[in-house]
Design a protein around this motif. Structure first.
Motif, PDB file in Angstrom:
ATOM      1  N   GLN A 319     -24.476  22.232   3.145  1.00 56.74           N
ATOM      2  CA  GLN A 319     -23.193  21.703   2.677  1.00 56.74           C
ATOM      3  C   GLN A 319     -22.050  22.518   3.277  1.00 56.74           C
ATOM      4  O   GLN A 319     -22.060  23.746   3.233  1.00 56.74           O
ATOM      5  CB  GLN A 319     -23.129  21.761   1.156  1.00 56.74           C
ATOM      6  CG  GLN A 319     -21.825  21.271   0.563  1.00 56.74           C
ATOM      7  CD  GLN A 319     -21.639  19.781   0.763  1.00 56.74           C
ATOM      8  OE1 GLN A 319     -22.449  18.993   0.332  1.00 56.74           O
ATOM      9  NE2 GLN A 319     -20.566  19.401   1.434  1.00 56.74           N
ATOM     10  N   VAL A 320     -21.043  21.836   3.842  1.00 61.59           N
ATOM     11  CA  VAL A 320     -19.862  22.470   4.417  1.00 61.59           C
ATOM     12  C   VAL A 320     -18.670  22.130   3.530  1.00 61.59           C
ATOM     13  O   VAL A 320     -18.469  20.961   3.183  1.00 61.59           O
ATOM     14  CB  VAL A 320     -19.609  22.008   5.861  1.00 61.59           C
ATOM     15  CG1 VAL A 320     -18.431  22.749   6.467  1.00 61.59           C
ATOM     16  CG2 VAL A 320     -20.861  22.217   6.724  1.00 61.59           C
ATOM     17  N   VAL A 321     -17.887  23.144   3.159  1.00 64.88           N
ATOM     18  CA  VAL A 321     -16.769  22.931   2.240  1.00 64.88           C
ATOM     19  C   VAL A 321     -15.480  23.424   2.881  1.00 64.88           C
ATOM     20  O   VAL A 321     -15.482  24.175   3.861  1.00 64.88           O
ATOM     21  CB  VAL A 321     -16.999  23.661   0.898  1.00 64.88           C
ATOM     22  CG1 VAL A 321     -18.271  23.168   0.231  1.00 64.88           C
ATOM     23  CG2 VAL A 321     -17.058  25.171   1.106  1.00 64.88           C
ATOM     24  N   ALA A 322     -14.357  22.999   2.307  1.00 68.09           N
ATOM     25  CA  ALA A 322     -13.049  23.437   2.769  1.00 68.09           C
ATOM     26  C   ALA A 322     -12.851  24.911   2.427  1.00 68.09           C
ATOM     27  O   ALA A 322     -13.090  25.320   1.299  1.00 68.09           O
ATOM     28  CB  ALA A 322     -11.955  22.597   2.127  1.00 68.09           C
ATOM     29  N   PRO A 323     -12.408  25.728   3.384  1.00 68.51           N
ATOM     30  CA  PRO A 323     -12.237  27.159   3.094  1.00 68.51           C
ATOM     31  C   PRO A 323     -11.072  27.461   2.168  1.00 68.51           C
ATOM     32  O   PRO A 323     -11.053  28.498   1.513  1.00 68.51           O
ATOM     33  CB  PRO A 323     -12.016  27.781   4.478  1.00 68.51           C
ATOM     34  CG  PRO A 323     -11.521  26.657   5.324  1.00 68.51           C
ATOM     35  CD  PRO A 323     -12.151  25.411   4.798  1.00 68.51           C
ATOM     36  N   ALA A 324     -10.083  26.562   2.107  1.00 64.75           N
ATOM     37  CA  ALA A 324      -8.928  26.785   1.236  1.00 64.75           C
ATOM     38  C   ALA A 324      -8.225  25.464   0.986  1.00 64.75           C
ATOM     39  O   ALA A 324      -8.529  24.442   1.624  1.00 64.75           O
ATOM     40  CB  ALA A 324      -7.965  27.802   1.863  1.00 64.75           C
ATOM     41  N   ALA A 325      -7.282  25.483   0.062  1.00 67.13           N
ATOM     42  CA  ALA A 325      -6.528  24.269  -0.254  1.00 67.13           C
ATOM     43  C   ALA A 325      -5.630  23.884   0.912  1.00 67.13           C
ATOM     44  O   ALA A 325      -5.135  24.742   1.654  1.00 67.13           O
ATOM     45  CB  ALA A 325      -5.700  24.495  -1.515  1.00 67.13           C
ATOM     46  N   GLY A 326      -5.439  22.607   1.084  1.00 65.42           N
ATOM     47  CA  GLY A 326      -4.579  22.148   2.169  1.00 65.42           C
ATOM     48  C   GLY A 326      -4.661  20.647   2.348  1.00 65.42           C
ATOM     49  O   GLY A 326      -5.011  19.904   1.427  1.00 65.42           O
ATOM     50  N   ARG A 327      -4.357  20.238   3.560  1.00 62.55           N
ATOM     51  CA  ARG A 327      -4.300  18.816   3.906  1.00 62.55           C
ATOM     52  C   ARG A 327      -5.140  18.584   5.152  1.00 62.55           C
ATOM     53  O   ARG A 327      -5.076  19.365   6.099  1.00 62.55           O
ATOM     54  CB  ARG A 327      -2.847  18.421   4.167  1.00 62.55           C
ATOM     55  CG  ARG A 327      -2.628  16.992   4.605  1.00 62.55           C
ATOM     56  CD  ARG A 327      -1.139  16.765   4.871  1.00 62.55           C
ATOM     57  NE  ARG A 327      -0.931  15.449   5.450  1.00 62.55           N
ATOM     58  CZ  ARG A 327      -1.081  15.168   6.752  1.00 62.55           C
ATOM     59  NH1 ARG A 327      -1.457  16.120   7.582  1.00 62.55           N
ATOM     60  NH2 ARG A 327      -0.866  13.944   7.196  1.00 62.55           N
TER      61      ARG A 327
END
Length: 401
Positions: A319-327
């Protein structure tokens, strides 16, 4: 006494033959222990993230925020199971190596015991009555039996280490069985959580398509931009320019009402933008997109030049996830890099994630740290993370936790 030695030798022979006939892994024991320690640490971190996201989902009042936190929590649970699988595999590899070394030692030490066992077995089958027919045989028999009576304790003492290794081999087999059971349980749990996440993503995708409109037009522009630029750096640069323009337009003041007395109106002046505006801090929290071993560190020499990111080797299909909040500024295939995802953060920060087998997010979507982006390659997983600040590469490990 003879039977004790006979059984000991036979057991040593069959125990050595029963051990696995495979060669040990190429990694050293120190590297295996390090892999195990890292996998266990990543498992704890993923569990802590999942608990935090679950609390945020319960506290969220907006349905979209609650769904995003639930998806992030489930993705963290998936990474927790993946780290558990990596830890179980590391344990099995360590056990396999020790079993291989033990089999080599037993192979060397069992030969004298086997020869002694064969001689004693042949001697024990010789009837005592036959010795009377040969002159001097009775004396030899009496002498040999007296010698064996004194030798058996010495044989037992000499083979104590061998018996200990045989006991160790049985213990290793029990540990290998337990590790295999843990691995099977983690794999079943991983499959269940992936199915749950797929259901959530399907619902979110249908809701996004229902909203439609501007998002699809922005996706078309981003894909067209990807075809025009020469390389990945050019794509990131163009997207950063578009993001900067979007931020400047959003900062412009809105329209003003016509004054009641137009003759008294004045031209509004705005202060020029300062080039020394302080930059925002790095996005926080900042996490690695996958759990796995580091293949290439930031600044490491490569055939193509100095590495500007961090390359990790997760388990297959991780599973690959977003490293931080953003767009999401870009999501899709890019020549030579597989599927890539580019996330814009506040303050001129950009994260680039490459090496995905497929991506599950849409261009223009807003994500939080831990939002599922996609999955790694199922055959040769290798995921690269690059963090940039106004186009300049930055070591992501400086901000991860």
């Amino acid at each position: 006494m003879h039977r004790v030695i006979l059984l000991l030798g036979s057991f040593a022979f069959f125990a050595a033959a029963a051990l696995a006939q495979r060669a040990p892994a190429s990694d050293s024991p120190e590297e295996m222990r390090q892999v195990l320690a890292e996998a266990l640490a990543e498992r704890e971190n993923a569990e802590a993230r999942s608990q935090r996201f679950e609390q945020e989902a319960q506290a969220a009042e907006d349905a979209a925020e609650r769904a995003a936190s639930q998806a992030a929590a489930l993705a963290a649970r998936i990474q927790q199971a993946e780290s558990g699988i990596a830890a179980a595999r590391a344990r099995i590899a360590m056990i396999d190596r020790e079993q291989f070394s033990l089999r080599e030692e037993l192979g060397r030490e069992q030969q004298p015991v086997v020869e002694l066992t064969a001689a004693l077995q042949q001697f024990s089958r010789r009837p005592l009555a036959l010795s009377i027919l040969r002159p001097g045989s009775v004396k030899d028999v009496v002498y040999l039996r007296a010698m064996l009576h004194d030798t058996v304790p010495q044989v037992r003492a000499g083979t104590s280490d061998l018996r200990g290794r045989i006991g160790r081999s049985a213990e290793l087999r029990r540990k290998a069985l337990a590790a295999a059971q843990v691995l099977e349980a983690e794999e079943i749990l991983l499959a269940q959580r992936r199915e749950e996440l797929a259901e959530i993503e399907t619902r979110q995708r249908l809701a996004a398509r229902a909203a439609g409109g501007a998002a699809s037009r922005e996706a078309d522009r981003a894909l067209a931009m990807a075809e025009e630029v020469r390389d990945l750096d050019g794509l990131v640069t163009e997207l950063e320019r578009a993001a900067s323009l979007r931020q400047r337009l959003a900062a412009l003041p809105g329209p003003r009402l016509r004054p009641a007395q137009p003759g008294q109106s004045r031209v509004a002046t705005t202060a020029p933008a300062s080039s020394s505006t302080p930059r925002a801090d790095a996005p926080s929290p900042y996490i690695l997109p996958v759990s796995g071993r580091t293949l290439t560190g930031f600044g490491a020499p490569q055939a193509s030049g100095i590495s500007r990111g961090l390359t990790l080797a997760p388990i297959a299909g991780a599973q690959v996830v977003a490293p931080a909040a953003g767009r999401i500024a870009f999501a899709g295939p890019y020549s030579g890099y597989g599927n890539i995802v580019i996330v814009e953060h506040d303050g001129g920060w950009t994260s680039l994630v490459t090496g995905l087998a497929r991506s599950h997010v849409d261009i223009g979507a807003t994500v939080v740290a831990g939002t599922p982006l996609g999955s790694a390659d199922p055959t040769n997983p290798s995921v690269t993370l690059e963090l940039r600040r106004d186009g300049e590469p930055v070591n992501p490990l400086l901000f991860t936790r």
